[in-house]
Enzyme design. Structure first.
Site, PDB file in Angstrom:
ATOM      1  CG  HIS B  45      -1.946   1.013   1.246  1.00 23.75           C
ATOM      2  ND1 HIS B  45      -3.126   0.887   0.545  1.00 23.75           N
ATOM      3  CD2 HIS B  45      -1.999   2.218   1.846  1.00 23.75           C
ATOM      4  CE1 HIS B  45      -3.853   1.970   0.721  1.00 23.75           C
ATOM      5  NE2 HIS B  45      -3.197   2.786   1.510  1.00 23.75           N
ATOM      6  CE  LYS B  87      -3.017   9.633  -4.322  1.00 21.53           C
ATOM      7  NZ  LYS B  87      -2.226   9.481  -3.114  1.00 21.53           N
ATOM      8  CG  HIS B  91     -10.277   3.701   2.729  1.00 21.39           C
ATOM      9  ND1 HIS B  91     -10.813   4.056   3.925  1.00 21.39           N
ATOM     10  CD2 HIS B  91      -8.931   3.703   2.933  1.00 21.39           C
ATOM     11  CE1 HIS B  91      -9.851   4.288   4.804  1.00 21.39           C
ATOM     12  NE2 HIS B  91      -8.703   4.084   4.220  1.00 21.39           N
ATOM     13  CG  ASN B  92     -10.646  -1.074  -2.828  1.00 17.46           C
ATOM     14  OD1 ASN B  92     -11.438  -0.151  -2.990  1.00 17.46           O
ATOM     15  ND2 ASN B  92      -9.688  -1.364  -3.683  1.00 17.46           N
ATOM     16  CD  GLN B 310      -8.709   8.249   8.996  1.00 14.06           C
ATOM     17  OE1 GLN B 310      -9.083   8.769   7.960  1.00 14.06           O
ATOM     18  NE2 GLN B 310      -7.672   7.425   9.037  1.00 14.06           N
ATOM     19  CG  ASN B 526      -4.583   4.244  -4.096  1.00 17.96           C
ATOM     20  OD1 ASN B 526      -5.622   3.595  -4.151  1.00 17.96           O
ATOM     21  ND2 ASN B 526      -3.701   4.084  -3.145  1.00 17.96           N
ATOM     22  CB  SER B 528      -6.303  -1.045  -4.175  1.00 11.92           C
ATOM     23  OG  SER B 528      -6.897  -2.048  -3.378  1.00 11.92           O
TER      24      SER B 528
END
Lengths: 242, 732
Positions: B45, B87, B91-92, B310, B526, B528
């Site tokens: 990641h 972007k 967040h799978n 967060q 990104n 994943s």
């Protein structure tokens, strides 16, 4: 010496303030609409302020004041600035609460009723139709009575509720400002997006100087955004209060 | 006895070879905190170790690109002193485990990537893939993800203006939640993450650090199995209210001149933000972890460094200016703490309770992370099928059925839960080809879209990769925008399997080819991977987010039919390609065939022609032809305008069902006055562009030969599938 002798001075334009809470997010949007009619930016008042200058109009904007992790508007109703807003409202200053602003004004006791979770339990953002219940107020003079207007809603807690006695009083005293309706103006159950009693979308206080509504007139006040039915509210205020 | 047993190494997701490299870099055995830091920094990641080699092949430059991949987000010049920063990020894994918080924090993370660079976020988008509708978890996941995205975006007050959502059994065990944020900044006020100035203070702002999300990045770099539910504690919890305050505080601080560098704490939290800032600046950092604002007592260095709490940011400030910054964060009631100082050692030195608890070289961790040239095999390509192999259904009957399918139905149920109008600049609302957002205070606009067709990518990853880019470009063109740049979100299975690696490699090649041909550089992205459960991978899903510019919003068109009696034209050739089509899948039960090929020079020629028509005000509506084919596009335009059309018969040389439902690329449907239509057709012919008159607007139904379908019936088929599906029982 009636008339004629002294040319009437141009009246100063409407002086407005927008209250900004941490978590307000429609403060800029309503400031844009106010600026469009008055030609100057409104005062942006911070939640910790405890006094306001001389004003004609106070707007409590939409958003999620203090995150609204408690009941929507419940925290903001106890903020320092709200004491000042209440005091001004008691003196007759016009107060307009939109969406979260409406929730805050009911929580603060400036307006009757409460706004519960939407009947469908979901946040709902879409255009709705409203009928204008009366046009003899400073907020609505530029609308026709019973005019059907299209304005967006965007809320999770807009389900207007009041006990039977209070609801009767609201109806009897003409405190209903707007009702959800279909395109033709019929007050149907299907046109009611959140389960509000009597399709009530907005209401006045008894004195008529405080208005709260769930729909966002500032969001359809520009032809490029798809409509201008919200604009007459700002024009009404400008004309009445300048 | 050693703390670091092979089991400990394995549980940190590091291979034996990788651990050997750790020992080499350290020159000694690492302690647990140090091992944890290696583990997250070298996770797939954070390090892109499997994909880096191939990502490098993508085009990333153009005269209008200010900053390509490598920073928090991509930056492009949009003129008039403004930059657009955007972007997309996945967040799978967390969204499958805990859909509400997983999706919510996905939105929060991508927002921070954009505002950390100085841009005010102006729009959010999302690309969602769920499992089969009849899978027991699907309804629960749709419901949770949608309310999570809404819950976060609505509160921060950034409009969620569009996206896409489809369903396929290949996502049963791994849903995809890809979130995109677009922001605007003054071109000369962009903030970067490279630390500078030995002795400058390192400052932590935002929320306190808690024990949540520890090892989120490592979790997101592994396959799922039956025990994945147990990973729920690795999912972070979002607080959009704090994010809203953080946006306002950062915007206020960025208007001053006290920031040297700034970086959000995303995946791998304080670890990756501090390492990235130091590494980019060629410096070291000494941090006193005791000063980090913490939610609870007794947190270890390991927990502090690996927490993914967060709504936090790390900054380097100019010396002596801490008070300026502190006053702003005090006003917004956010934590502010000087946690460290920049050094010239090139090392990360961490202290806790007065003792050094970690001492690591920065560059070898941040830059010399493993890079793999994983073995790959060319994907098996689906064989072409002919239109005759797909059963024919009467067009209007087929249309009604298709409009009531999971992938083609209206997604209103989803986007009505998103505040798509806040900020008062949403000109093109969800449901169109591209969302259109006005640049505040101007008459210019940004067009934004997300696209990919996973079934094409499965059948042929190279063509699918090309098509994803081409469709994004086409959707921007359909509203009259000049397509400018791309952000990619590459979602695939386990790259250690050569056939999956083959999908990755060839899809990237296809994307790259399309980006070059269309002058459409990739500026951020990104990856994943490991989207597999019990060995079953998702469809290859290289999602493309893209941004274009509209110079004059008055010239922008929508897809709704505007007036009676206008000519309906299709620009682009219709050959009736039914391979890998929704018609074949939904009406013939056939998931087969090669996807429609994308001819990039035709794509460009047709698109430039259509954009010219829009910008010069010669067409009144425009809609691209994509999944479902020509008749679906016409029906969507009719439903949007509440105005029907009478359509001409299909030409004799193409089977009727293939003509109306084939998914040939590079096509647009436009409407124009009858007089204008003739001119458009002859201009197209002169340019060698295929174009045809296919009907005339009017009435309240679609009429095709002797049969017709009322718009009311079509709209009810279109609108009802998703609400009906979502009102079913929640089996989870």
């Amino acid at each position: 010496m009636k008339g004629a002798v002294f040319p009437s001075k141009p009246r100063p334009p409407l002086k407005a303030a927008v209250i900004v809470f941490p978590g307000s997010n429609c403060d800029r949007d309503v400031a844009v609409s106010l600026r469009a009619v008055t030609g100057k930016p409104p005062l942006m008042a911070w939640h910790r302020d405890s006094s306001l200058p001389k004003l004609d109009l106070i707007v409590v904007p939409g958003g999620f004041s203090y995150g609204d992790y408690l009941r929507s508007g419940a925290m903001a109703a106890h903020s320092p600035i709200l004491r000042e807003v209440k005091a001004r409202a008691d003196q007759g200053v016009r107060v307009l609460g939109i969406c979260n602003g409406f929730q805050i004004l009911t929580e603060a006791g400036l307006l009757p009723g409460v706004l519960m979770r939407n009947r469908g339990l979901k946040f709902c953002c879409k255009d709705v139709h409203l009928t204008v219940s009366r046009n003899d107020t400073v907020f609505t003079a530029k609308y026709r009575k019973s005019q059907v207007i299209r304005v967006p809603i965007a809320h999770a807690d807009g389900n207007f509720f009041a006990g039977p006695d209070m609801l009767n009083r609201i109806e009897d005293e003409g405190q209903v400002a707007f009702r959800y309706c279909d395109e033709e103006g019929n007050l149907t159950e299907q046109a009611n997006p959140n389960g509000s009693l009597n399709n009530i979308a907005g209401g006045y206080n008894l004195a008529g100087n405080v208005l709260g509504l769930m729909p966002h007139p500032e969001r359809l006040a520009d032809p490029l955004l798809g409509g201008t039915d919200g604009m007459p509210m700002f024009d009404s205020l400008l004309e009445a209060l300048s | 006895m050693s703390q670091i047993t092979p089991d400990v190494v394995k549980s940190h997701g590091l291979s034996a070879d990788e651990y050997k490299l750790v020992l080499e870099i350290m020159g000694r055995e690492p302690n647990l905190t140090e091992l944890g830091i290696f583990s997250v920094m070298w996770s797939e990641h954070c390090s892109y170790k499997s994909s880096k080699k191939w990502l490098k092949t993508l085009p990333t430059t153009a005269p209008w690109v200010i900053c390509g991949p490598g920073e928090n987000a991509g930056v492009i010049d949009i003129g008039e002193g403004l930059a657009c920063i955007f972007k997309m990020e996945s967040h799978n894994h967390p969204s499958f485990i805990e859909p509400y918080q997983g999706a919510a924090t996905g939105v929060g993370g991508i927002l921070r990537d954009v505002f950390t660079m100085g841009a005010r976020p102006v729009a959010n988008m999302n690309a969602l893939r769920f499992g089969a509708p009849d899978h027991p978890k699907t309804r629960h996941l749709v419901s949770g993800v949608v309310s999570g995205i809404g819950g976060y975006g609505n509160c921060v007050g950034v409009p969620t203006v569009g996206g896409e959502c489809d369903f396929h059994a290949a996502y049963n065990g791994n849903i995809l939640v890809n979130a995109m944020t677009v922001g605007l900044a003054a071109k000369d006020r962009i903030f970067y993450s490279a630390a500078a100035g030995v002795g400058n203070p390192v400052v932590y702002v935002g929320s306190k650090t808690g024990r949540d999300g520890i090892h989120g990045a490592t979790m997101a770099s592994a396959e799922f199995n039956e025990d994945s539910e147990e990973k729920r504690p690795t999912v972070q919890v979002g607080d959009p209210f704090t994010e809203k305050l953080l946006i306002e505080a950062c915007m206020e601080l960025m208007a001053t001149d006290v920031i040297v560098a700034i970086q959000d704490m995303g995946a791998a939290g304080l670890t990756s933000s501090s390492f990235e800032m130091a590494s980019k600046g060629g410096l070291g950092i000494e941090m006193d972890l005791d000063r980090v604002p913490m939610r609870e007592q007794g947190m270890t260095a390991y927990e502090i460094m690996l927490s993914e709490s967060q709504e936090r940011m790390l900054m380097v400030l100019k010396p002596g200016r801490e008070e300026v910054a502190k006053a702003i964060f005090d006003k917004w009631e956010l934590d502010f703490a000087v946690v460290g100082v920049l050094t010239d050692s090139g090392r990360m030195v961490l202290k806790r309770f007065g003792a050094v608890v970690a001492d690591l070289p920065i560059d070898p961790l941040a830059q010399a992370s493993p890079e793999y040239d994983r073995p790959w095999v060319a994907p098996k390509l689906a064989a072409p099928i002919s239109a005759d192999a797909v059963k024919a259904v009467a067009p209007l009957e087929a249309l009604k059925k298709l409009l009531h399918t999971p992938d083609l139905c209206s997604k209103r149920w989803i986007w009505e839960q998103y505040d798509h109008m806040v900020m008062g600049d949403t000109v093109g609302r969800p449901g169109g080809d591209a969302a259109v957002v006005r640049i505040h205070g101007s008459n210019r606009g940004l067009a934004i879209t997300t696209d990919v067709t996973p079934r094409y990518c499965q059948a042929n990853p190279f063509e699918g990769g090309k098509q994803a880019v081409a469709e994004a470009w086409r959707n921007l063109t359909s509203v009259g925008a000049r397509p400018l740049a791309v952000t990619d979100n590459l979602n695939f299975g386990n790259p250690e399997k050569p056939e999956i690696m083959g999908q990755i490699v060839t899809a990237i090649k296809g994307m790259g080819e399309a980006c070059v041909a269309l002058d459409f550089p990739v500026v951020s992205g990104n990856v994943s991977l490991y989207n597999e459960t019990n060995g079953n991978a998702i469809l290859p899903t290289p999602a493309i987010g893209a941004v274009g510019l509209i110079d004059d919003l008055e010239s922008c068109v929508g897809m709704a039919f505007e007036a009676d009696g206008e000519a309906v034209l299709v620009i682009g050739a219709t050959t009736g390609h039914l391979g890998a089509s929704l018609y074949a899948r939904e009406l013939a039960g056939l998931e087969a065939g090669a996807p429609p090929p994308v001819d990039l020079s035709v794509e460009r020629k047709n698109g430039d022609f259509v954009r010219g028509l829009i910008v010069s005000g010669r067409v009144t509506a425009c809609h691209d032809v994509s999944g479902g084919g020509l008749l679906i596009s016409v029906a969507e335009m009719a439903m949007a305008g509440g105005l029907g059309a009478t359509l001409a018969d299909a030409p004799k040389d193409v089977p009727e069902h293939a003509y109306w439902f084939g998914e040939d690329q590079a096509r647009y449907v436009v409407t124009a006055s009858a007089g204008e239509a003739g001119t458009i057709l002859s201009e197209a012919a002169a340019l060698g562009i295929k174009a045809a008159l296919i009907g005339t607007t009017g009435g309240d139904k679609l009429i095709l030969g002797a049969s017709s379908a009322s718009l009311t019936d079509l709209a009810s088929a279109h609108e009802s599938w998703l609400p009906e599906f979502m009102s079913g029982p929640d089996s989870n």
